[in-house]
Scaffold this motif. Sequence first.
Motif, PDB file in Angstrom:
ATOM      1  N   LEU A   1       0.853  -1.185   0.000  1.00 35.11           N
ATOM      2  CA  LEU A   1       0.000   0.000   0.000  1.00 35.11           C
ATOM      3  C   LEU A   1       0.884   1.229   0.000  1.00 35.11           C
ATOM      4  N   PHE A   2       0.408   2.277  -0.665  1.00 33.51           N
ATOM      5  CA  PHE A   2       1.203   3.489  -0.830  1.00 33.51           C
ATOM      6  C   PHE A   2       0.333   4.729  -0.632  1.00 33.51           C
ATOM      7  N   TRP A   3       1.015   5.798  -0.265  1.00 39.45           N
ATOM      8  CA  TRP A   3       0.452   7.137  -0.385  1.00 39.45           C
ATOM      9  C   TRP A   3       1.359   7.917  -1.325  1.00 39.45           C
ATOM     10  N   TYR A   4       0.724   8.508  -2.358  1.00 42.55           N
ATOM     11  CA  TYR A   4       1.432   9.353  -3.303  1.00 42.55           C
ATOM     12  C   TYR A   4       0.924  10.782  -3.153  1.00 42.55           C
ATOM     13  N   LYS A   5       1.821  11.718  -3.400  1.00 39.37           N
ATOM     14  CA  LYS A   5       1.500  13.141  -3.386  1.00 39.37           C
ATOM     15  C   LYS A   5       1.630  13.666  -4.812  1.00 39.37           C
ATOM     16  N   GLN A   6       0.651  14.449  -5.241  1.00 43.24           N
ATOM     17  CA  GLN A   6       0.691  15.044  -6.572  1.00 43.24           C
ATOM     18  C   GLN A   6       0.482  16.546  -6.431  1.00 43.24           C
ATOM     19  N   PRO A   7       1.571  17.324  -6.376  1.00 39.35           N
ATOM     20  CA  PRO A   7       1.454  18.791  -6.271  1.00 39.35           C
ATOM     21  C   PRO A   7       0.859  19.354  -7.560  1.00 39.35           C
ATOM     22  N   PRO A   8       0.511  20.602  -7.555  1.00 38.74           N
ATOM     23  CA  PRO A   8      -0.088  21.212  -8.741  1.00 38.74           C
ATOM     24  C   PRO A   8       0.747  21.041 -10.012  1.00 38.74           C
ATOM     25  N   SER A   9       2.032  20.863  -9.922  1.00 34.43           N
ATOM     26  CA  SER A   9       2.871  20.644 -11.106  1.00 34.43           C
ATOM     27  C   SER A   9       2.663  19.266 -11.707  1.00 34.43           C
ATOM     28  N   ARG A  10       1.952  18.383 -10.972  1.00 38.08           N
ATOM     29  CA  ARG A  10       1.516  17.077 -11.457  1.00 38.08           C
ATOM     30  C   ARG A  10       2.531  15.942 -11.411  1.00 38.08           C
ATOM     31  N   GLN A  11       3.762  16.181 -10.947  1.00 33.29           N
ATOM     32  CA  GLN A  11       4.692  15.052 -10.821  1.00 33.29           C
ATOM     33  C   GLN A  11       4.315  14.258  -9.579  1.00 33.29           C
ATOM     34  N   MET A  12       3.960  13.007  -9.760  1.00 33.14           N
ATOM     35  CA  MET A  12       3.544  12.132  -8.670  1.00 33.14           C
ATOM     36  C   MET A  12       4.780  11.707  -7.874  1.00 33.14           C
ATOM     37  N   ILE A  13       4.698  11.855  -6.559  1.00 37.75           N
ATOM     38  CA  ILE A  13       5.840  11.541  -5.698  1.00 37.75           C
ATOM     39  C   ILE A  13       5.401  10.545  -4.635  1.00 37.75           C
ATOM     40  N   LEU A  14       6.209   9.514  -4.423  1.00 39.18           N
ATOM     41  CA  LEU A  14       5.903   8.545  -3.371  1.00 39.18           C
ATOM     42  C   LEU A  14       6.160   9.159  -2.003  1.00 39.18           C
ATOM     43  N   VAL A  15       5.172   9.085  -1.135  1.00 37.05           N
ATOM     44  CA  VAL A  15       5.290   9.618   0.222  1.00 37.05           C
ATOM     45  C   VAL A  15       5.710   8.527   1.205  1.00 37.05           C
ATOM     46  N   ILE A  16       5.002   7.393   1.135  1.00 35.09           N
ATOM     47  CA  ILE A  16       5.246   6.342   2.118  1.00 35.09           C
ATOM     48  C   ILE A  16       4.718   5.022   1.592  1.00 35.09           C
ATOM     49  N   ARG A  17       5.346   3.936   2.027  1.00 39.90           N
ATOM     50  CA  ARG A  17       5.003   2.583   1.570  1.00 39.90           C
ATOM     51  C   ARG A  17       4.823   1.670   2.776  1.00 39.90           C
ATOM     52  N   GLN A  18       3.848   0.757   2.643  1.00 43.78           N
ATOM     53  CA  GLN A  18       3.598  -0.221   3.710  1.00 43.78           C
ATOM     54  C   GLN A  18       3.479  -1.609   3.099  1.00 43.78           C
ATOM     55  N   GLU A  19       4.240  -2.558   3.620  1.00 45.35           N
ATOM     56  CA  GLU A  19       4.088  -3.952   3.199  1.00 45.35           C
ATOM     57  C   GLU A  19       3.047  -4.612   4.091  1.00 45.35           C
ATOM     58  N   ALA A  20       2.127  -5.341   3.485  1.00 47.79           N
ATOM     59  CA  ALA A  20       1.013  -5.912   4.247  1.00 47.79           C
ATOM     60  C   ALA A  20       1.465  -6.929   5.281  1.00 47.79           C
ATOM     61  N   TYR A  21       2.617  -7.571   5.043  1.00 44.78           N
ATOM     62  CA  TYR A  21       3.063  -8.597   5.987  1.00 44.78           C
ATOM     63  C   TYR A  21       3.749  -7.997   7.216  1.00 44.78           C
ATOM     64  N   LYS A  22       3.989  -6.698   7.193  1.00 47.70           N
ATOM     65  CA  LYS A  22       4.603  -6.035   8.339  1.00 47.70           C
ATOM     66  C   LYS A  22       3.522  -5.440   9.228  1.00 47.70           C
ATOM     67  N   GLN A  23       3.555  -5.788  10.489  1.00 45.45           N
ATOM     68  CA  GLN A  23       2.561  -5.259  11.418  1.00 45.45           C
ATOM     69  C   GLN A  23       2.888  -3.838  11.838  1.00 45.45           C
ATOM     70  N   GLN A  24       4.171  -3.504  11.830  1.00 43.22           N
ATOM     71  CA  GLN A  24       4.568  -2.167  12.270  1.00 43.22           C
ATOM     72  C   GLN A  24       4.182  -1.139  11.224  1.00 43.22           C
ATOM     73  N   ASN A  25       3.581  -0.049  11.673  1.00 40.56           N
ATOM     74  CA  ASN A  25       3.190   1.023  10.772  1.00 40.56           C
ATOM     75  C   ASN A  25       4.413   1.770  10.267  1.00 40.56           C
ATOM     76  N   ALA A  26       4.398   2.088   8.959  1.00 45.83           N
ATOM     77  CA  ALA A  26       5.506   2.812   8.358  1.00 45.83           C
ATOM     78  C   ALA A  26       5.504   4.276   8.790  1.00 45.83           C
ATOM     79  N   THR A  27       6.690   4.833   8.887  1.00 44.30           N
ATOM     80  CA  THR A  27       6.865   6.243   9.254  1.00 44.30           C
ATOM     81  C   THR A  27       7.974   6.841   8.405  1.00 44.30           C
TER      82      THR A  27
END
Lengths: 116, 116
Positions: free
Chosen positions: B34-60
């Motif tokens: 699972l991912f969160w991406y950020k897309q500023p008004p300039s439209r370049q999509m940037i990866l913010v954070i990634r989470q692997e489902a098998y990891k119980q610990q929350n990503a930071t």
Amino acid sequence: GAGVSQSPRYKVAKRGQDVALRCDPISGHVSLFWYQQALGQGPEFLTYFQNEAQLDKSGLPSDRFFAERPEGSVSTLKIQRTQQEDSAVYLCASSLSGSGSYNEQFFGPGTRLTVL
Amino acid sequence: AQTVTQSQPEMSVQEAETVTLSCTYDTSENNYYLFWYKQPPSRQMILVIRQEAYKQQNATENRFSVNFQKAAKSFSLKISDSQLGDTAMYFCAFMKPLRGAQKLVFGQGTRLTINP
């Protein structure tokens, strides 16, 4: 190093015209993806290349859409006989490898296509 | 097929406040990303954070953290000490780790505005 580049950044076409959108991935990246982003929506997958092989084209909306990557680097997305519903931002992304558990996709700035 | 839902089309907070963006998804897979991406008004999509489902610990990642609830199929993004530069569209995305076509499935997006 340079990121993913796309050209043109903006394209206006009259309904019925053919257009070609170019993507230059990061040098050495094996995988290349095309996504379509309609206004106010999230991107939707169109097609995927691993080197020059088009391994997945399940997202192409019609046979008017055609993509190629003949030498395994630059890719072109061609839309024939454009329709108003083709108006969208077309995003290209590349990743280092097609194998392994995860490869980050790096996105280009997109081409905004407006069909009048 | 996997689906991703973001139920907040727009959010607005004051600078330095904390904001949480919601995302739910539907899949029958047990292993995925699972991912969160950020897309500023300039439209370049940037990866913010990634989470692997098998990891119980929350990503930071610095000011960005996730609350991953696998059983509930929920994946929210918390932005602490929000900054004006955080203003952007934020997309939640799902990926099944396959050899090759690791296509992303995106939600509809949340437009976040940070006010001075």
